[in-house]
Design an enzyme around this catalytic site. Structure first.
Site, PDB file in Angstrom:
ATOM      1  CB  THR A 185     -72.860  78.115   0.790  1.00 23.04           C
ATOM      2  OG1 THR A 185     -72.343  79.435   0.611  1.00 23.04           O
ATOM      3  CG2 THR A 185     -73.025  77.428  -0.549  1.00 23.04           C
ATOM      4  CG  LEU A 209     -68.501  87.927   1.687  1.00 23.83           C
ATOM      5  CD1 LEU A 209     -67.144  87.315   1.975  1.00 23.83           C
ATOM      6  CD2 LEU A 209     -68.988  88.679   2.910  1.00 23.83           C
ATOM      7  CG  PHE A 236     -62.429  83.653 -11.696  1.00 20.87           C
ATOM      8  CD1 PHE A 236     -62.701  84.921 -11.228  1.00 20.87           C
ATOM      9  CD2 PHE A 236     -62.335  82.622 -10.780  1.00 20.87           C
ATOM     10  CE1 PHE A 236     -62.861  85.162  -9.881  1.00 20.87           C
ATOM     11  CE2 PHE A 236     -62.510  82.853  -9.435  1.00 20.87           C
ATOM     12  CZ  PHE A 236     -62.777  84.129  -8.979  1.00 20.87           C
ATOM     13  N   GLY A 291     -58.401  77.129  -4.052  1.00 16.40           N
ATOM     14  CA  GLY A 291     -58.504  76.645  -2.667  1.00 16.40           C
ATOM     15  C   GLY A 291     -59.539  77.483  -1.963  1.00 16.40           C
ATOM     16  CB  CYS A 338     -66.353  79.251  -1.074  1.00 14.60           C
ATOM     17  SG  CYS A 338     -66.849  80.249   0.332  1.00 14.60           S
TER      18      CYS A 338
HETATM   19  N1  LIG Z   1     -65.802  82.724   3.692  1.00 11.31           N
HETATM   20  C1  LIG Z   1     -66.288  83.132   2.540  1.00 11.31           C
HETATM   21  O1  LIG Z   1     -65.603  83.768   1.746  1.00 11.31           O
HETATM   22  C2  LIG Z   1     -67.724  82.854   2.181  1.00 11.31           C
HETATM   23  C3  LIG Z   1     -68.311  83.537   1.105  1.00 11.31           C
HETATM   24  C4  LIG Z   1     -69.645  83.274   0.787  1.00 11.31           C
HETATM   25  C5  LIG Z   1     -70.352  82.317   1.501  1.00 11.31           C
HETATM   26  N2  LIG Z   1     -69.745  81.653   2.527  1.00 11.31           N
HETATM   27  C6  LIG Z   1     -70.548  80.681   3.276  1.00 11.31           C
HETATM   28  O2  LIG Z   1     -70.939  81.299   4.500  1.00 11.31           O
HETATM   29  C7  LIG Z   1     -70.993  80.322   5.554  1.00 11.31           C
HETATM   30  C8  LIG Z   1     -70.089  80.774   6.695  1.00 11.31           C
HETATM   31  O3  LIG Z   1     -68.746  80.763   6.225  1.00 11.31           O
HETATM   32  P1  LIG Z   1     -67.571  81.473   7.037  1.00 11.31           P
HETATM   33  O4  LIG Z   1     -66.366  81.427   6.165  1.00 11.31           O
HETATM   34  O5  LIG Z   1     -68.043  82.781   7.558  1.00 11.31           O
HETATM   35  O6  LIG Z   1     -67.410  80.440   8.262  1.00 11.31           O
HETATM   36  P2  LIG Z   1     -66.512  80.602   9.569  1.00 11.31           P
HETATM   37  O7  LIG Z   1     -66.070  79.240   9.920  1.00 11.31           O
HETATM   38  O8  LIG Z   1     -65.512  81.695   9.381  1.00 11.31           O
HETATM   39  O9  LIG Z   1     -67.553  81.125  10.672  1.00 11.31           O
HETATM   40  C9  LIG Z   1     -68.594  80.361  11.184  1.00 11.31           C
HETATM   41  C10 LIG Z   1     -68.859  80.828  12.629  1.00 11.31           C
HETATM   42  O10 LIG Z   1     -70.057  80.209  13.104  1.00 11.31           O
HETATM   43  C11 LIG Z   1     -69.880  79.942  14.481  1.00 11.31           C
HETATM   44  N3  LIG Z   1     -70.884  78.954  14.913  1.00 11.31           N
HETATM   45  C12 LIG Z   1     -70.938  77.629  14.655  1.00 11.31           C
HETATM   46  N4  LIG Z   1     -72.021  77.076  15.242  1.00 11.31           N
HETATM   47  C13 LIG Z   1     -72.686  78.085  15.860  1.00 11.31           C
HETATM   48  C14 LIG Z   1     -73.872  78.157  16.633  1.00 11.31           C
HETATM   49  N5  LIG Z   1     -74.624  77.084  16.880  1.00 11.31           N
HETATM   50  N6  LIG Z   1     -74.252  79.365  17.134  1.00 11.31           N
HETATM   51  C15 LIG Z   1     -73.506  80.455  16.896  1.00 11.31           C
HETATM   52  N7  LIG Z   1     -72.369  80.461  16.173  1.00 11.31           N
HETATM   53  C16 LIG Z   1     -71.955  79.285  15.663  1.00 11.31           C
HETATM   54  C17 LIG Z   1     -68.438  79.472  14.568  1.00 11.31           C
HETATM   55  O11 LIG Z   1     -67.942  79.545  15.900  1.00 11.31           O
HETATM   56  C18 LIG Z   1     -67.761  80.456  13.606  1.00 11.31           C
HETATM   57  O12 LIG Z   1     -67.319  81.610  14.292  1.00 11.31           O
HETATM   58  C19 LIG Z   1     -70.591  79.007   4.906  1.00 11.31           C
HETATM   59  O13 LIG Z   1     -71.742  78.326   4.512  1.00 11.31           O
HETATM   60  C20 LIG Z   1     -69.797  79.437   3.677  1.00 11.31           C
HETATM   61  O14 LIG Z   1     -69.830  78.480   2.654  1.00 11.31           O
HETATM   62  C21 LIG Z   1     -68.463  81.904   2.892  1.00 11.31           C
END
Ligand SMILES: NC(=O)c1ccc[n+]([C@@H]2O[C@H](COP(=O)([O-])OP(=O)(O)OC[C@H]3O[C@@H](n4cnc5c(N)ncnc54)[C@H](O)[C@@H]3O)[C@@H](O)[C@H]2O)c1
Length: 440
Positions: free
Chosen positions: A121, A156, A255, A263, A266
């Site tokens: 995001t 998701l 919702f 919390g 996101c």
């Molecule tokens: N978690 C959710 O429910 C969700 C839903 C939709 C969108 N998002 C978005 O998706 C993105 C990821 O969220 P997440 O919850 O999966 O994050 P997360 O923190 O669970 O995972 C991020 C991963 O990226 C890795 N990483 C960081 N720098 C790196 C690099 N240079 N090379 C390779 N790997 C690297 C980290 O070690 C970590 O494992 C965010 O922008 C978030 O806003 C998250």
């Protein structure tokens, strides 16, 4: 298709695994060597229902691979996803350092035409930055290689991530070239078989769509919490009001449950980032600002009820907390209301006995690491042994129909504070409990 997913967290690991489930050849990359070593052995860094068997199956059948070395796989990739974190920066804006570090690595190692897909995001305009970063590295290498940068925000929900990814409500893709759109359509076709849910648009609109969606959902939550707070003042029951308004198709039931605030990884950061994006473009986002303010206050509503019942000084009091995760079905504690409630009670001298089916390790190792006077236990009834009250903070199913006689036996005083955003406990007054809810 040959796909690389960079970042193997909640989004990267789920996306990569689901793409491999459809027969693609997927490599998930992460800089965390320990995470990758464990994933290779089938040990998952997160709890997400249904994910583990899918990872194990696809590793075994050769569709899913893990590595820390992007350069060893990028040459064989047609599509490269960026799925790294975009946490809240110090000023509230999205911190793009991880996304841009990945863009730099892509620029350093790209060998043939690829489509770079931003799934993280990210603020409007990030695709331009990713493109410029990759191009800068190519220029340094004196190489001329075609690449597209595409925005494909992820919608998701943790706890239901596999289902959301396999059967998405929509797939939003923002792209400049027909080539990229066609390729993305091919990739997502197996996920959108029953009817077309592929929405192609320009890149900036795709980036904005994700923030708008999260801000809308957060707005519904804060709206209902505000209504619940007013209900308490005027002697109305927010749950009955919820049912009353939800029946209007224009409003709907989803919702609009009152609770102790949103919390997770996101909503809090995305609402803040959207406010910041608006500010940077000289627009004061008044509604978004209020959504955040209502939520900040809401996280402490349960703690305030406890203080009203037991007094400002909670020294000598013990509270049994059921639920630490920010919602059921996940071990994620990022911005969980439990963190705020527990810190507030401990600050006032209380002791906490906490239980959560999945998030205890997260609490211990990270989110409540520095906090003393908290004991983690392995069953919900242990958490309320000789406690002065039960405090419910996450809607795990195992808390829906507990043994109330057992609760009464364990507690010093039969008092329950319910911060969950769904009402499951019926007529507890008749069972001899003092029962405090939000919005009643
Ligand atoms: N978690 C959710 O429910 C969700 C839903 C939709 C969108 N998002 C978005 O998706 C993105 C990821 O969220 P997440 O919850 O999966 O994050 P997360 O923190 O669970 O995972 C991020 C991963 O990226 C890795 N990483 C960081 N720098 C790196 C690099 N240079 N090379 C390779 N790997 C690297 C980290 O070690 C970590 O494992 C965010 O922008 C978030 O806003 C998250």
């Amino acid at each position: 298709m040959n796909i690389t997913v960079i970042g193997s967290g909640y989004v990267g690991l789920v996306s990569g695994t689901c793409f491999s489930e459809m027969g693609n050849n997927v490599t998930c990359v992460d800089i965390d060597a320990d995470k990758i070593a464990k994933l290779k052995k089938g040990i998952l860094p997160i709890f997400e229902p249904g994910l583990e068997p899918m990872v194990v199956k696809n590793v075994q059948n050769g569709n899913l691979h893990f590595t820390t070395d992007l350069s060893s796989v990028i040459g064989n990739s047609e599509i490269v996803f960026i799925a790294v974190g975009t946490p809240m920066g110090n000023d509230g804006s999205a911190d793009l350092q991880y996304v841009l570090a990945v863009a730099k690595s892509i620029g350093e190692s790209i060998q043939n035409r690829i489509i770079v897909v931003d799934k993280s995001t990210v603020p409007v305009g990030t695709a331009d930055k990713v493109k410029a970063t990759i191009q800068k590295e190519l220029d340094k290498r004196n190489e001329s290689i075609d690449f597209d940068v595409v925005s494909n925000p992820e919608f998701l929900k943790e706890g239901a991530a596999i289902n959301d990814f396999m059967k998405p409500d929509r797939v939003v893709v923002g792209a400049e070239s027909e080539f990229a759109i066609e390729k993305m359509k091919q990739l997502y076709a197996p996920f959108t078989m029953s009817h077309d849910r592929f929405i192609a648009m320009d890149i900036r609109s795709a980036e904005m769509t994700k923030y708008a969606a999260n801000a809308m959902l957060a707005t519904k939550i804060s709206f209902m919490n505000e209504i619940a707070n007013i209900c308490e003042k005027v002697g109305a029951d927010a749950n009955q009001v919820r049912i009353g308004i939800g029946s209007d198709a224009r409003i709907g039931y989803s919702f609009i449950y009152p609770g102790c605030g949103y919390g997770g990884s996101c909503f809090p950061k995305d609402v803040k980032a959207l406010k910041k994006i608006a500010e940077e473009h000289n627009y004061q986002a008044k509604l978004i600002t209020s959504v955040e303010e209502v939520n900040d206050a809401q996280k402490l509503v349960i703690a305030n009820k406890i203080v009203t019942r037991f007094g400002e000084d909670l020294t000598g009091k013990t509270f049994g907390v059921w639920g630490l995760a920010f919602k059921p079905g996940t071990d994620d504690m990022r911005e969980a209301p439990s963190i705020y409630v527990i810190k507030e009670l401990i600050k006032r001298g209380a002791k906490i006995q906490a239980y959560d089916p999945k998030a205890v390790e997260e609490a211990k190792s990270c989110y409540l690491k520095e906090i003393e006077n908290i004991e983690y236990v392995s069953s919900k009834y242990q958490a309320i042994e000789k406690a002065d009250a039960l405090v419910l903070l996450t809607e795990w199913k195992e808390f829906r129909s507990p043994d109330f006689n057992e609760i009464k036996t364990q507690l010093n005083t039969p008092v329950i504070f319910d911060g969950r955003n769904q009402y499951h406990m019926f007529n507890l007054a008749a069972k001899g409990f003092e029962y405090y809810q939000i919005g009643k």
